[in-house]
Design a protein around this motif. Structure first.
Motif, PDB file in Angstrom:
ATOM      1  N   ASP A  80       0.726  -1.172   0.005  1.00  0.00           N
ATOM      2  CA  ASP A  80      -0.097   0.086   0.007  1.00  0.00           C
ATOM      3  C   ASP A  80       1.141   1.225   0.134  1.00  0.00           C
ATOM      4  O   ASP A  80       1.679   1.560   1.065  1.00  0.00           O
ATOM      5  N   ARG A  81       0.771   2.001  -1.045  1.00  0.00           N
ATOM      6  CA  ARG A  81       1.870   3.308  -1.187  1.00  0.00           C
ATOM      7  C   ARG A  81       0.993   4.325  -1.102  1.00  0.00           C
ATOM      8  O   ARG A  81       1.224   5.796  -1.349  1.00  0.00           O
ATOM      9  N   GLY A  82      -0.329   4.247  -0.669  1.00  0.00           N
ATOM     10  CA  GLY A  82      -1.340   5.396  -0.419  1.00  0.00           C
ATOM     11  C   GLY A  82      -2.304   5.871  -1.495  1.00  0.00           C
ATOM     12  O   GLY A  82      -3.214   6.865  -1.111  1.00  0.00           O
ATOM     13  N   SER A  83      -2.006   5.423  -2.693  1.00  0.00           N
ATOM     14  CA  SER A  83      -2.993   5.860  -3.796  1.00  0.00           C
ATOM     15  C   SER A  83      -2.772   4.872  -4.855  1.00  0.00           C
ATOM     16  O   SER A  83      -2.128   3.988  -4.867  1.00  0.00           O
ATOM     17  N   LEU A  84      -3.821   4.749  -5.860  1.00  0.00           N
ATOM     18  CA  LEU A  84      -3.914   3.602  -6.704  1.00  0.00           C
ATOM     19  C   LEU A  84      -2.842   3.896  -7.865  1.00  0.00           C
ATOM     20  O   LEU A  84      -2.099   3.135  -8.101  1.00  0.00           O
ATOM     21  N   ALA A  85      -2.435   5.177  -7.965  1.00  0.00           N
ATOM     22  CA  ALA A  85      -1.500   5.598  -9.006  1.00  0.00           C
ATOM     23  C   ALA A  85      -0.035   5.171  -8.651  1.00  0.00           C
ATOM     24  O   ALA A  85       0.729   4.398  -9.095  1.00  0.00           O
ATOM     25  N   ALA A  86       0.066   5.284  -7.240  1.00  0.00           N
ATOM     26  CA  ALA A  86       1.512   4.945  -6.709  1.00  0.00           C
ATOM     27  C   ALA A  86       1.411   3.299  -6.642  1.00  0.00           C
ATOM     28  O   ALA A  86       2.460   2.765  -6.808  1.00  0.00           O
ATOM     29  N   ASP A  87       0.351   2.619  -6.415  1.00  0.00           N
ATOM     30  CA  ASP A  87       0.368   1.219  -6.120  1.00  0.00           C
ATOM     31  C   ASP A  87       0.795   0.724  -7.652  1.00  0.00           C
ATOM     32  O   ASP A  87       1.579  -0.414  -7.602  1.00  0.00           O
ATOM     33  N   ILE A  88       0.171   1.280  -8.748  1.00  0.00           N
ATOM     34  CA  ILE A  88       0.535   0.833  -9.913  1.00  0.00           C
ATOM     35  C   ILE A  88       1.811   0.783 -10.348  1.00  0.00           C
ATOM     36  O   ILE A  88       2.495   0.148 -10.884  1.00  0.00           O
ATOM     37  N   GLU A  89       2.305   2.313  -9.938  1.00  0.00           N
ATOM     38  CA  GLU A  89       3.701   2.585 -10.524  1.00  0.00           C
ATOM     39  C   GLU A  89       4.778   1.523  -9.810  1.00  0.00           C
ATOM     40  O   GLU A  89       5.660   1.160 -10.468  1.00  0.00           O
ATOM     41  N   GLY A  90       4.786   1.170  -8.465  1.00  0.00           N
ATOM     42  CA  GLY A  90       5.490   0.365  -7.954  1.00  0.00           C
ATOM     43  C   GLY A  90       5.496  -0.921  -8.225  1.00  0.00           C
ATOM     44  O   GLY A  90       6.441  -1.694  -8.512  1.00  0.00           O
ATOM     45  N   VAL A  91       4.336  -1.598  -8.713  1.00  0.00           N
ATOM     46  CA  VAL A  91       4.213  -3.092  -9.224  1.00  0.00           C
ATOM     47  C   VAL A  91       5.020  -2.991 -10.678  1.00  0.00           C
ATOM     48  O   VAL A  91       5.347  -4.038 -11.276  1.00  0.00           O
ATOM     49  N   VAL A  92       4.727  -1.933 -11.467  1.00  0.00           N
ATOM     50  CA  VAL A  92       5.348  -1.868 -12.501  1.00  0.00           C
ATOM     51  C   VAL A  92       6.770  -1.768 -12.643  1.00  0.00           C
ATOM     52  O   VAL A  92       7.425  -2.644 -13.531  1.00  0.00           O
ATOM     53  N   LEU A  93       7.382  -1.152 -11.805  1.00  0.00           N
ATOM     54  CA  LEU A  93       8.797  -1.037 -11.712  1.00  0.00           C
ATOM     55  C   LEU A  93       9.399  -2.470 -11.096  1.00  0.00           C
ATOM     56  O   LEU A  93      10.291  -3.109 -11.730  1.00  0.00           O
ATOM     57  N   GLN A  94       8.688  -3.077 -10.329  1.00  0.00           N
ATOM     58  CA  GLN A  94       9.121  -4.531  -9.826  1.00  0.00           C
ATOM     59  C   GLN A  94       9.033  -5.622 -11.127  1.00  0.00           C
ATOM     60  O   GLN A  94       9.848  -6.305 -11.219  1.00  0.00           O
ATOM     61  N   PHE A  95       7.904  -5.492 -11.669  1.00  0.00           N
ATOM     62  CA  PHE A  95       7.617  -6.258 -12.775  1.00  0.00           C
ATOM     63  C   PHE A  95       8.848  -6.130 -13.756  1.00  0.00           C
ATOM     64  O   PHE A  95       9.372  -7.098 -14.404  1.00  0.00           O
ATOM     65  N   ALA A  96       8.931  -5.026 -14.341  1.00  0.00           N
ATOM     66  CA  ALA A  96      10.110  -4.780 -15.303  1.00  0.00           C
ATOM     67  C   ALA A  96      11.513  -5.364 -14.580  1.00  0.00           C
ATOM     68  O   ALA A  96      12.301  -5.680 -15.409  1.00  0.00           O
ATOM     69  N   ALA A  97      11.707  -5.047 -13.539  1.00  0.00           N
ATOM     70  CA  ALA A  97      12.920  -5.462 -12.852  1.00  0.00           C
ATOM     71  C   ALA A  97      13.053  -7.065 -13.028  1.00  0.00           C
ATOM     72  O   ALA A  97      14.202  -7.765 -13.210  1.00  0.00           O
ATOM     73  N   ILE A  98      12.106  -7.806 -12.802  1.00  0.00           N
ATOM     74  CA  ILE A  98      12.080  -9.205 -12.823  1.00  0.00           C
ATOM     75  C   ILE A  98      12.185  -9.301 -14.311  1.00  0.00           C
ATOM     76  O   ILE A  98      12.891 -10.438 -14.813  1.00  0.00           O
ATOM     77  N   LEU A  99      11.604  -8.985 -15.430  1.00  0.00           N
ATOM     78  CA  LEU A  99      11.818  -9.347 -16.811  1.00  0.00           C
ATOM     79  C   LEU A  99      13.004  -9.132 -17.250  1.00  0.00           C
ATOM     80  O   LEU A  99      13.374  -9.539 -18.232  1.00  0.00           O
ATOM     81  N   VAL A 100      13.725  -8.157 -16.723  1.00  0.00           N
ATOM     82  CA  VAL A 100      15.183  -7.846 -17.457  1.00  0.00           C
ATOM     83  C   VAL A 100      16.347  -8.907 -16.646  1.00  0.00           C
ATOM     84  O   VAL A 100      17.514  -8.731 -17.343  1.00  0.00           O
TER      85      VAL A 100
END
Length: 207
Positions: A80-100
């Motif tokens: 929980d990062r406090g907002s929907l946008a922050a939550d999405i941004e956080g998981v996008v960055l995690q996802f990309a880090a795994i993909l590379v």
């Protein structure tokens, strides 16, 4: 006299430690050898298990590599990062880090290519990776609804379609960016993508 446990007659219980070692060895072999040279025998040797142990768990290389990659995506979290946008941004960055990661790129691209002519493999990818990670969309939407950022969706079918669409948009964009375009997913890109996803492309969108 103690009664026998009927479960004991079905064979030895599956070892979580052996599974973990086998999947880790598979990822190591992918990085070192690549898809074409990876064999189940080599993976068994690296994992320190008998080849029969491996074959009891996975019928072939395709299924083994799918599960080895799926385990990486299970690391994804949506704190929980406090907002929907922050939550999405956080998981996008995690996802990309795994993909590379080299092991993710090698394994994912290989099994996706193989699945174009293997329906059973495509279904395993869907079940082990895609459907399993839709939990993040469900979690994020429920949290945003509790915050009042998203309206509730009383229709289960409409809610399921929304989950599928959100997942496809996020996963499709990040996979294309990292593995097809080979461009970085940094905070600037993740933030811009999230704004488009949350606010849309209309003229009223904040700049």
């Amino acid at each position: 006299m103690q009664s026998r446990n009927p479960v004991s007659r079905t064979g030895r219980p599956r070892s979580a430690a052996a599974d973990t070692a086998i999947l880790a060895a598979t990822r190591d072999a992918l990085v070192e050898l690549g898809w074409s040279r990876l064999t189940l025998g080599d993976v068994a040797t690296r994992a320190g298990v008998a080849k029969t142990t491996l074959y009891r768990r996975w019928p072939g290389k395709n299924e083994l590599v799918v599960d080895a990659v799926a385990a990486l995506f299970d690391e994804l979290e949506m704190p929980d990062r406090g907002s929907l946008a922050a939550d999405i941004e956080g998981v996008v960055l995690q996802f990309a880090a795994i993909l590379v990661r080299p092991e993710t790129k090698s394994g994912l691209m290989a099994v996706v290519a193989e699945s174009t002519h293997d329906d059973a493999l495509r279904e395993r990818i869907r079940a082990s990776i895609v459907d399993r990670q839709k939990r993040l969309v469900l979690e994020g939407r429920a949290r945003a609804q509790r915050r009042g950022e998203l309206p509730p969706e009383p229709d289960p079918e409409e809610a399921a379609r929304a989950v599928d669409l959100i997942f496809d948009m996020v996963a499709g964009a990040v996979v294309h960016r990292t593995l097809v375009s080979a461009e970085p997913v940094d905070r600037e890109w993740a933030g811009a993508f999230t704004r488009v996803l949350v606010m849309g492309l209309g003229p009223g969108r904040s700049q």
